[in-house]
Motif scaffolding. Structure first.
Motif, PDB file in Angstrom:
ATOM      1  N   LEU A 209     -65.771 118.231  31.780  1.00  0.00           N
ATOM      2  CA  LEU A 209     -66.585 118.036  32.591  1.00  0.00           C
ATOM      3  C   LEU A 209     -66.665 117.567  33.987  1.00  0.00           C
ATOM      4  O   LEU A 209     -65.024 117.132  34.027  1.00  0.00           O
ATOM      5  CB  LEU A 209     -66.936 116.856  31.808  1.00  0.00           C
ATOM      6  CG  LEU A 209     -67.992 116.007  32.024  1.00  0.00           C
ATOM      7  CD1 LEU A 209     -69.378 116.619  31.886  1.00  0.00           C
ATOM      8  CD2 LEU A 209     -67.914 114.303  31.036  1.00  0.00           C
ATOM      9  N   GLY A 210     -67.090 117.121  34.966  1.00  0.00           N
ATOM     10  CA  GLY A 210     -67.287 116.700  36.325  1.00  0.00           C
ATOM     11  C   GLY A 210     -67.915 115.688  36.600  1.00  0.00           C
ATOM     12  O   GLY A 210     -67.800 115.823  38.439  1.00  0.00           O
ATOM     13  N   THR A 219     -66.202 118.240  43.498  1.00  0.00           N
ATOM     14  CA  THR A 219     -67.458 118.769  43.182  1.00  0.00           C
ATOM     15  C   THR A 219     -67.335 117.899  42.063  1.00  0.00           C
ATOM     16  O   THR A 219     -66.722 116.720  41.582  1.00  0.00           O
ATOM     17  CB  THR A 219     -67.855 120.335  42.907  1.00  0.00           C
ATOM     18  OG1 THR A 219     -66.969 120.214  41.544  1.00  0.00           O
ATOM     19  CG2 THR A 219     -67.252 121.085  43.739  1.00  0.00           C
ATOM     20  N   ALA A 220     -69.153 117.237  42.375  1.00  0.00           N
ATOM     21  CA  ALA A 220     -69.726 116.752  40.738  1.00  0.00           C
ATOM     22  C   ALA A 220     -70.598 117.770  39.531  1.00  0.00           C
ATOM     23  O   ALA A 220     -71.316 117.534  39.145  1.00  0.00           O
ATOM     24  CB  ALA A 220     -70.332 115.401  40.578  1.00  0.00           C
ATOM     25  N   LEU A 221     -69.775 118.984  39.189  1.00  0.00           N
ATOM     26  CA  LEU A 221     -70.994 119.754  39.113  1.00  0.00           C
ATOM     27  C   LEU A 221     -70.246 119.533  37.902  1.00  0.00           C
ATOM     28  O   LEU A 221     -68.979 118.952  36.695  1.00  0.00           O
ATOM     29  CB  LEU A 221     -69.833 121.529  39.036  1.00  0.00           C
ATOM     30  CG  LEU A 221     -70.288 121.760  40.609  1.00  0.00           C
ATOM     31  CD1 LEU A 221     -69.114 123.012  40.557  1.00  0.00           C
ATOM     32  CD2 LEU A 221     -71.551 122.991  41.264  1.00  0.00           C
ATOM     33  N   TYR A 222     -71.505 119.708  36.422  1.00  0.00           N
ATOM     34  CA  TYR A 222     -71.068 119.369  35.236  1.00  0.00           C
ATOM     35  C   TYR A 222     -70.884 119.438  34.184  1.00  0.00           C
ATOM     36  O   TYR A 222     -69.545 118.694  33.919  1.00  0.00           O
ATOM     37  CB  TYR A 222     -72.824 119.339  35.043  1.00  0.00           C
ATOM     38  CG  TYR A 222     -72.923 118.977  33.885  1.00  0.00           C
ATOM     39  CD1 TYR A 222     -73.818 118.055  33.076  1.00  0.00           C
ATOM     40  CD2 TYR A 222     -73.545 120.115  32.263  1.00  0.00           C
ATOM     41  CE1 TYR A 222     -73.922 117.573  31.373  1.00  0.00           C
ATOM     42  CE2 TYR A 222     -73.212 119.913  30.673  1.00  0.00           C
ATOM     43  CZ  TYR A 222     -73.195 118.462  31.002  1.00  0.00           C
ATOM     44  OH  TYR A 222     -73.744 118.149  29.166  1.00  0.00           O
ATOM     45  N   ALA A 223     -69.962 121.103  34.110  1.00  0.00           N
ATOM     46  CA  ALA A 223     -68.980 121.565  33.562  1.00  0.00           C
ATOM     47  C   ALA A 223     -68.763 122.717  34.000  1.00  0.00           C
ATOM     48  O   ALA A 223     -68.906 123.644  34.902  1.00  0.00           O
ATOM     49  CB  ALA A 223     -70.245 122.184  32.190  1.00  0.00           C
TER      50      ALA A 223
END
Length: 233
Positions: A209-210, A219-223
């Motif tokens: 999780l990010g 980044t702030a990618l979900y998974a």
């Protein structure tokens, strides 16, 4: 819940008496465990008893209590539901609650005594977290097991054929190798749905999780289910 090991539920700064010379300590959400130089593991705080009607039942233990029928441990790590450790041969053991395959032995049955993780791999380090447990074996390869909702096991999602717990979440009840060719010296699951590890080259990789930037990859990618190198500041 007695997680200070002082014999009471009073918040304070105290000295904990283990009945031996302390070699390592690991503090989890509501309990603490320590290992002596002789490999004896004692725990205190919210200790798992059994599962009743789908709920994990615990009791408060206010003083250090030896883990029953435990083999001498070289490492110990406390997670949210499960505690894990390795013996002198590198074999991994887990115990306490196991509602979603946390113990890595292919079941969802909890145990008050350490149960051998379902593999003959020899671990040099292990880390129990909230929703996943990971470890590094003698070859440097990282293995993870348990919940993989956010890719925190670091494996190809197409390989996940199991669904764990009452919510039927994607998971693996036995250790699976983290993808990629990195060789790790240390791994940490932390208290979140992501995993990070340090390679033999001294590089830091994270996966899972990010949304809050916890992977450190910019980044702030979900998974993310593949280890991504953390950006240098």
């Amino acid at each position: 819940r007695g997680q200070l090991g002082s014999g009471s539920a009073t918040s304070s700064t105290v000295r904990v008496f283990l009945g031996g010379v302390a070699a390592a300590v690991s503090a989890g959400q509501e309990r603490t465990c320590a290992r002596t130089t002789s490999g004896i593991v004692s725990c205190w705080g919210a200790t798992w008893i059994e599962r009743q009607n789908g709920l994990e039942m615990t009791r408060a233990v206010f003083s250090p209590t030896s883990v029953p029928a435990a083999v001498p441990m070289s490492t110990v790590s406390v997670g949210t539901f499960t505690t894990c450790g390795t013996d002198a041969s590198g074999f991994a053991y887990c115990w306490e609650a196991n509602p979603r395959g946390e113990m890595g032995n292919g079941t969802e049955n909890g145990s008050i005594t350490p149960q051998r993780v379902g593999t003959d791999l020899e671990f040099v380090q292990i880390s129990a977290g909230i929703v996943q447990t990971c470890g590094v074996v003698i070859t440097g390869v990282a293995y993870c097991w348990w919940d993989d909702t956010f890719g925190q096991l670091g494996i190809n999602p197409s390989l996940l054929v199991e669904q764990c717990g009452s919510q039927r979440l994607p998971c693996s009840r036995i250790p699976v190798a983290v993808v990629g060719r990195q060789q790790f010296t240390e791994i940490s699951t932390g208290q979140g749905s992501h995993t990070c590890g340090v390679t033999t080259q001294g590089n830091l990789y994270c996966w899972g999780l990010g949304l809050s930037g916890q992977r450190g990859d910019g980044t702030a990618l979900y998974a993310v289910s593949v280890p991504i190198q953390v950006k240098e500041p």
